[in-house]
Motif scaffolding. Structure first.
Motif, mmCIF file in Angstrom:
data_model
loop_
_atom_site.group_PDB
_atom_site.id
_atom_site.type_symbol
_atom_site.label_atom_id
_atom_site.label_comp_id
_atom_site.label_asym_id
_atom_site.label_seq_id
_atom_site.Cartn_x
_atom_site.Cartn_y
_atom_site.Cartn_z
ATOM 1 N N SER A 46 5.052 15.135 1.554
ATOM 2 C CA SER A 46 3.635 16.005 0.911
ATOM 3 C C SER A 46 4.630 17.475 0.769
ATOM 4 N N ARG A 47 4.048 18.176 0.144
ATOM 5 C CA ARG A 47 3.833 19.414 -0.317
ATOM 6 C C ARG A 47 4.320 20.277 1.058
ATOM 7 N N GLU A 48 3.091 20.053 1.702
ATOM 8 C CA GLU A 48 3.235 20.675 3.079
ATOM 9 C C GLU A 48 4.609 20.749 3.547
ATOM 10 N N ASN A 49 4.974 19.340 3.209
ATOM 11 C CA ASN A 49 6.222 19.304 4.398
ATOM 12 C C ASN A 49 7.511 19.474 3.429
ATOM 13 N N ALA A 50 7.683 20.073 1.987
ATOM 14 C CA ALA A 50 8.877 19.989 1.447
ATOM 15 C C ALA A 50 8.377 21.930 1.295
ATOM 16 N N ASP A 51 6.945 22.593 1.961
ATOM 17 C CA ASP A 51 6.550 24.370 1.709
ATOM 18 C C ASP A 51 7.611 24.277 3.138
ATOM 19 N N VAL A 52 7.247 23.195 4.119
ATOM 20 C CA VAL A 52 8.250 23.706 5.187
ATOM 21 C C VAL A 52 9.549 23.883 5.761
ATOM 22 N N HIS A 53 9.731 22.983 4.584
ATOM 23 C CA HIS A 53 11.692 22.556 4.787
ATOM 24 C C HIS A 53 12.224 24.122 3.824
ATOM 25 N N ALA A 54 11.398 24.718 2.614
ATOM 26 C CA ALA A 54 11.567 25.807 1.721
ATOM 27 C C ALA A 54 11.541 27.337 2.936
ATOM 28 N N ARG A 55 10.278 26.748 3.441
ATOM 29 C CA ARG A 55 11.132 28.134 4.696
ATOM 30 C C ARG A 55 11.482 28.560 5.356
ATOM 31 N N ARG A 56 12.430 27.028 5.726
ATOM 32 C CA ARG A 56 13.487 26.763 6.686
ATOM 33 C C ARG A 56 14.454 27.096 5.990
ATOM 34 N N VAL A 57 14.793 26.798 5.123
ATOM 35 C CA VAL A 57 16.126 27.080 3.861
ATOM 36 C C VAL A 57 15.543 28.522 3.770
ATOM 37 N N LYS A 58 14.597 29.480 3.318
ATOM 38 C CA LYS A 58 14.573 30.935 3.666
ATOM 39 C C LYS A 58 15.361 31.120 4.689
ATOM 40 N N LYS A 59 14.916 30.618 6.011
ATOM 41 C CA LYS A 59 15.391 31.928 7.063
ATOM 42 C C LYS A 59 17.047 31.872 6.875
ATOM 43 N N SER A 60 17.293 30.961 6.391
ATOM 44 C CA SER A 60 19.247 31.065 6.489
ATOM 45 C C SER A 60 19.820 30.963 5.639
ATOM 46 N N LEU A 61 18.781 32.324 4.485
ATOM 47 C CA LEU A 61 20.086 32.626 3.155
ATOM 48 C C LEU A 61 21.223 33.816 3.547
ATOM 49 N N PRO A 62 21.968 33.378 2.804
ATOM 50 C CA PRO A 62 23.007 34.451 3.105
ATOM 51 C C PRO A 62 22.707 35.764 2.850
ATOM 52 N N LYS A 63 23.349 36.794 2.593
ATOM 53 C CA LYS A 63 22.731 37.667 2.216
ATOM 54 C C LYS A 63 23.495 38.097 1.295
ATOM 55 N N HIS A 64 24.363 37.095 0.965
ATOM 56 C CA HIS A 64 25.065 37.342 -0.163
ATOM 57 C C HIS A 64 24.276 36.407 -1.256
ATOM 58 N N GLY A 65 25.009 36.483 -3.098
ATOM 59 C CA GLY A 65 25.049 35.489 -3.881
ATOM 60 C C GLY A 65 23.722 34.579 -4.107
#
Length: 101
Positions: A46-65
């Protein structure tokens, strides 16, 4: 829904390569699979589940790139055309995912 993460991370130094590897590993740990070397994808129910995983990715973003998070529907993903050289190949079907309530 499909969540695609596209990224271009620096790899000049040993520390840069470690950071890039850690980011890729975090994607794999969250259920993403490699589509191409710097493109990972994950099917979400679902879109809600996709939003959860997108937020997880945002939490692990590297400082550069550069990192891009894209969400597309299953129908849009189904219209993808894939080629290996000049030969067209069939896209992989998403694995059946069970959800417990």
């Amino acid at each position: 829904m499909w969540v695609l993460v596209l990224f271009d991370l620096p790899t000049e130094t040993r520390k840069d390569r470690q950071v890039a590897t850690r980011f890729r590993k975090s994607l794999l740990d969250d259920g993403f699979s490699m589509f191409q070397f710097s493109i990972y994808m994950r099917f979400c129910a679902s879109r809600e589940n996709a939003d959860v995983h997108a937020r997880r990715v945002k939490k692990s973003l590297p400082k550069h790139g550069k990192v891009c998070i894209m969400q597309i529907t299953d129908k849009q993903f189904g219209m993808i055309e894939l080629f290996h050289g000049q030969k067209e190949i069939e896209p992989e079907k998403p694995s059946q995912q069970l959800e417990l309530f």
